[in-house]
Design a protein around this motif. Structure first.
Motif, PDB file in Angstrom:
ATOM      1  N   VAL A 161      26.231  32.773  52.399  1.00 25.83           N
ATOM      2  CA  VAL A 161      26.594  31.467  51.842  1.00 25.83           C
ATOM      3  C   VAL A 161      27.514  31.592  50.632  1.00 25.83           C
ATOM      4  CG1 VAL A 161      24.529  30.306  52.689  1.00 25.83           C
ATOM      5  CG2 VAL A 161      24.487  31.417  50.427  1.00 25.83           C
ATOM      6  N   GLY A 162      27.968  32.812  50.327  1.00 29.57           N
ATOM      7  CA  GLY A 162      28.866  33.001  49.199  1.00 29.57           C
ATOM      8  C   GLY A 162      28.976  34.460  48.820  1.00 29.57           C
ATOM      9  N   TRP A 163      29.641  34.690  47.705  1.00 26.61           N
ATOM     10  CA  TRP A 163      29.827  36.049  47.220  1.00 26.61           C
ATOM     11  C   TRP A 163      30.041  36.011  45.710  1.00 26.61           C
ATOM     12  CZ3 TRP A 163      34.614  37.121  44.929  1.00 26.61           C
ATOM     13  CH2 TRP A 163      35.632  36.197  45.183  1.00 26.61           C
ATOM     14  N   SER A 164      29.937  37.160  45.079  1.00 24.64           N
ATOM     15  CA  SER A 164      30.123  37.223  43.623  1.00 24.64           C
ATOM     16  C   SER A 164      30.893  38.478  43.242  1.00 24.64           C
ATOM     17  CB  SER A 164      28.771  37.199  42.895  1.00 24.64           C
ATOM     18  OG  SER A 164      28.012  38.352  43.198  1.00 24.64           O
ATOM     19  N   LEU A 165      31.606  38.363  42.113  1.00 23.65           N
ATOM     20  CA  LEU A 165      32.310  39.497  41.508  1.00 23.65           C
ATOM     21  C   LEU A 165      31.867  39.605  40.062  1.00 23.65           C
ATOM     22  CD1 LEU A 165      34.531  41.716  41.503  1.00 23.65           C
ATOM     23  CD2 LEU A 165      36.141  39.922  40.805  1.00 23.65           C
ATOM     24  N   THR A 166      31.260  40.727  39.724  1.00 30.55           N
ATOM     25  CA  THR A 166      30.832  40.985  38.350  1.00 30.55           C
ATOM     26  C   THR A 166      31.949  41.679  37.580  1.00 30.55           C
ATOM     27  OG1 THR A 166      28.521  41.157  39.044  1.00 30.55           O
ATOM     28  CG2 THR A 166      29.095  42.163  36.937  1.00 30.55           C
ATOM     29  N   ASP A 167      32.126  41.279  36.319  1.00 30.29           N
ATOM     30  CA  ASP A 167      33.163  41.829  35.436  1.00 30.29           C
ATOM     31  C   ASP A 167      34.554  41.723  36.068  1.00 30.29           C
ATOM     32  OD1 ASP A 167      34.273  42.901  33.179  1.00 30.29           O
ATOM     33  OD2 ASP A 167      33.654  44.973  33.580  1.00 30.29           O
ATOM     34  N   PRO A 168      35.005  40.518  36.403  1.00 37.12           N
ATOM     35  CA  PRO A 168      36.310  40.370  37.061  1.00 37.12           C
ATOM     36  C   PRO A 168      37.475  40.898  36.233  1.00 37.12           C
ATOM     37  CG  PRO A 168      35.464  38.244  36.318  1.00 37.12           C
ATOM     38  CD  PRO A 168      34.341  39.214  36.189  1.00 37.12           C
ATOM     39  N   ALA A 169      37.380  40.863  34.906  1.00 33.90           N
ATOM     40  CA  ALA A 169      38.475  41.367  34.077  1.00 33.90           C
ATOM     41  C   ALA A 169      38.747  42.843  34.350  1.00 33.90           C
ATOM     42  CB  ALA A 169      38.163  41.153  32.596  1.00 33.90           C
ATOM     43  N   GLN A 170      37.701  43.594  34.676  1.00 31.24           N
ATOM     44  CA  GLN A 170      37.860  45.024  34.935  1.00 31.24           C
ATOM     45  C   GLN A 170      38.791  45.286  36.124  1.00 31.24           C
ATOM     46  OE1 GLN A 170      36.541  47.896  33.335  1.00 31.24           O
ATOM     47  NE2 GLN A 170      37.934  48.924  34.753  1.00 31.24           N
ATOM     48  N   TYR A 171      38.804  44.385  37.080  1.00 31.96           N
ATOM     49  CA  TYR A 171      39.474  44.655  38.352  1.00 31.96           C
ATOM     50  C   TYR A 171      40.791  43.899  38.519  1.00 31.96           C
ATOM     51  CZ  TYR A 171      34.881  46.597  39.190  1.00 31.96           C
ATOM     52  OH  TYR A 171      33.728  47.338  39.077  1.00 31.96           O
ATOM     53  N   LEU A 172      41.297  43.289  37.468  1.00 33.90           N
ATOM     54  CA  LEU A 172      42.546  42.538  37.551  1.00 33.90           C
ATOM     55  C   LEU A 172      43.710  43.419  37.963  1.00 33.90           C
ATOM     56  CD1 LEU A 172      42.324  40.308  34.339  1.00 33.90           C
ATOM     57  CD2 LEU A 172      42.467  39.467  36.696  1.00 33.90           C
ATOM     58  N   THR A 173      44.490  42.947  38.920  1.00 34.33           N
ATOM     59  CA  THR A 173      45.669  43.671  39.366  1.00 34.33           C
ATOM     60  C   THR A 173      46.542  42.722  40.172  1.00 34.33           C
ATOM     61  OG1 THR A 173      46.434  45.702  40.433  1.00 34.33           O
ATOM     62  CG2 THR A 173      44.629  44.535  41.505  1.00 34.33           C
ATOM     63  N   THR A 174      47.580  43.264  40.801  1.00 31.17           N
ATOM     64  CA  THR A 174      48.445  42.474  41.674  1.00 31.17           C
ATOM     65  C   THR A 174      48.594  43.184  43.011  1.00 31.17           C
ATOM     66  OG1 THR A 174      50.420  43.571  40.795  1.00 31.17           O
ATOM     67  CG2 THR A 174      49.786  41.496  39.772  1.00 31.17           C
ATOM     68  N   GLY A 175      48.596  42.413  44.094  1.00 31.33           N
ATOM     69  CA  GLY A 175      48.884  42.933  45.420  1.00 31.33           C
ATOM     70  C   GLY A 175      48.061  44.144  45.797  1.00 31.33           C
ATOM     71  N   PHE A 176      48.753  45.223  46.167  1.00 36.47           N
ATOM     72  CA  PHE A 176      48.097  46.437  46.642  1.00 36.47           C
ATOM     73  C   PHE A 176      47.808  47.436  45.520  1.00 36.47           C
ATOM     74  CE2 PHE A 176      50.754  44.942  50.235  1.00 36.47           C
ATOM     75  CZ  PHE A 176      49.744  44.686  51.142  1.00 36.47           C
ATOM     76  N   ALA A 177      48.209  47.137  44.294  1.00 34.31           N
ATOM     77  CA  ALA A 177      48.062  48.091  43.194  1.00 34.31           C
ATOM     78  C   ALA A 177      46.594  48.295  42.824  1.00 34.31           C
ATOM     79  CB  ALA A 177      48.841  47.606  41.977  1.00 34.31           C
ATOM     80  N   ALA A 178      46.259  49.522  42.472  1.00 32.21           N
ATOM     81  CA  ALA A 178      44.909  49.820  41.997  1.00 32.21           C
ATOM     82  C   ALA A 178      44.733  49.270  40.588  1.00 32.21           C
ATOM     83  CB  ALA A 178      44.670  51.323  42.008  1.00 32.21           C
ATOM     84  N   PRO A 179      43.553  48.761  40.248  1.00 32.40           N
ATOM     85  CA  PRO A 179      43.330  48.288  38.883  1.00 32.40           C
ATOM     86  C   PRO A 179      43.280  49.442  37.891  1.00 32.40           C
ATOM     87  CG  PRO A 179      41.318  48.118  40.180  1.00 32.40           C
ATOM     88  CD  PRO A 179      42.393  48.552  41.115  1.00 32.40           C
TER      89      PRO A 179
END
Length: 259
Positions: A161-179
């Motif tokens: 019924v949904g999903w979650s992402l913890t600490d989203p700032a840690q994983y910020l990136t663009t497209g295919f690039a690794a964070p």
């Protein structure tokens, strides 16, 4: 545990979560979990897997499974633009805790995974929780399945019924690039919160309506992102979307003014 992801389509929880680092593609408003690093690898990945995927004008959430073992090998989860109000977000249950686990498709065929519609934001945006609808908050969750580091599927009555992402700032990136593997700067966390305000309702509606106060906040965020001296990989990911909003709504005259 057996989970229903689409009408008539089920998968079984395993003990093997994905090891890939999530990528919070901010311009694309999507959390991606996969090993592909460019368009060519992504296209090959789609050919070699099955499940839910984007197709032409249809953009569902994506869960992709290996053809041989039917194991989950990748995901793409889209962020809703509708933000739940603070009262509804506070109703999100804290239990049960996340249990790491993968998925094995019960049969090898494609399906369609509907995108979520409501975004619940924890204080400071330490966790982003995306729900099918707000009715999910009326009953307890049955499970949280951690399919990858800091990414969990939410289960109620045997259905995702949904999903979650913890600490989203840690994983910020663009497209295919690794964070960036380094921790995000404190200023980046604050900028993420301001940017999330601007790209979700109700403030996004005010930006689109060219409400002066909303456009002032948009321009201020754009300027803050351009002058932030540190954590440029993450900041540039935020800027890519905010700059587009500035170009579309703050730099161009409104339709009324053009007339």
């Amino acid at each position: 545990m057996r989970l229903t992801l689409d009408e008539g389509w089920t998968a079984t929880v395993t003990d093997d979560p994905l090891r890939s680092t999530p990528r919070f593609d901010f311009p694309g408003q999507c959390v991606r979990i996969a090993e592909y690093a460019d368009v060519t690898e992504w296209q090959r990945f789609l050919v070699e897997t099955f499940g839910s995927r984007e197709w032409l004008w249809d953009a569902p959430d994506e869960l992709r499974f290996d053809q041989a073992g039917r194991e989950l090998v990748g995901a793409g989860l889209r962020l809703p633009h509708e933000t739940a109000d603070a009262e509804d977000s506070a109703r999100l249950p804290a239990a049960p805790p996340v249990r790491p686990g993968g998925l094995r498709a019960d049969e090898a065929r494609d399906f369609r995974l509907e995108v979520t519609t409501e975004l619940c934001r924890a204080p400071g945006d330490t966790v982003l929780t995306c729900l099918r609808d707000l009715d999910v908050l009326d009953e307890p969750l049955e499970a949280r399945i951690g399919i990858a580091p800091d990414v969990a599927l939410l289960v109620q009555h045997g259905t995702v019924v949904g999903w979650s992402l913890t600490d989203p700032a840690q994983y910020l990136t663009t497209g295919f690039a690794a964070p960036d593997p380094a921790p995000p700067a404190p200023a980046t966390r604050l900028l993420l919160t301001e940017c999330l305000d601007l790209i979700t309702t109700p403030l996004l509606d005010e930006v689109r309506d060219r409400v002066p106060a909303a456009l002032d906040r948009l321009r201020a965020a754009d300027q803050a992102l351009r002058t932030q001296p540190e954590d440029r990989h993450r900041v540039d990911a935020l800027l890519a979307l905010i700059a587009d909003l500035v170009e579309d709504y703050a730099d161009r005259p409104s339709p009324d003014r053009r007339r």
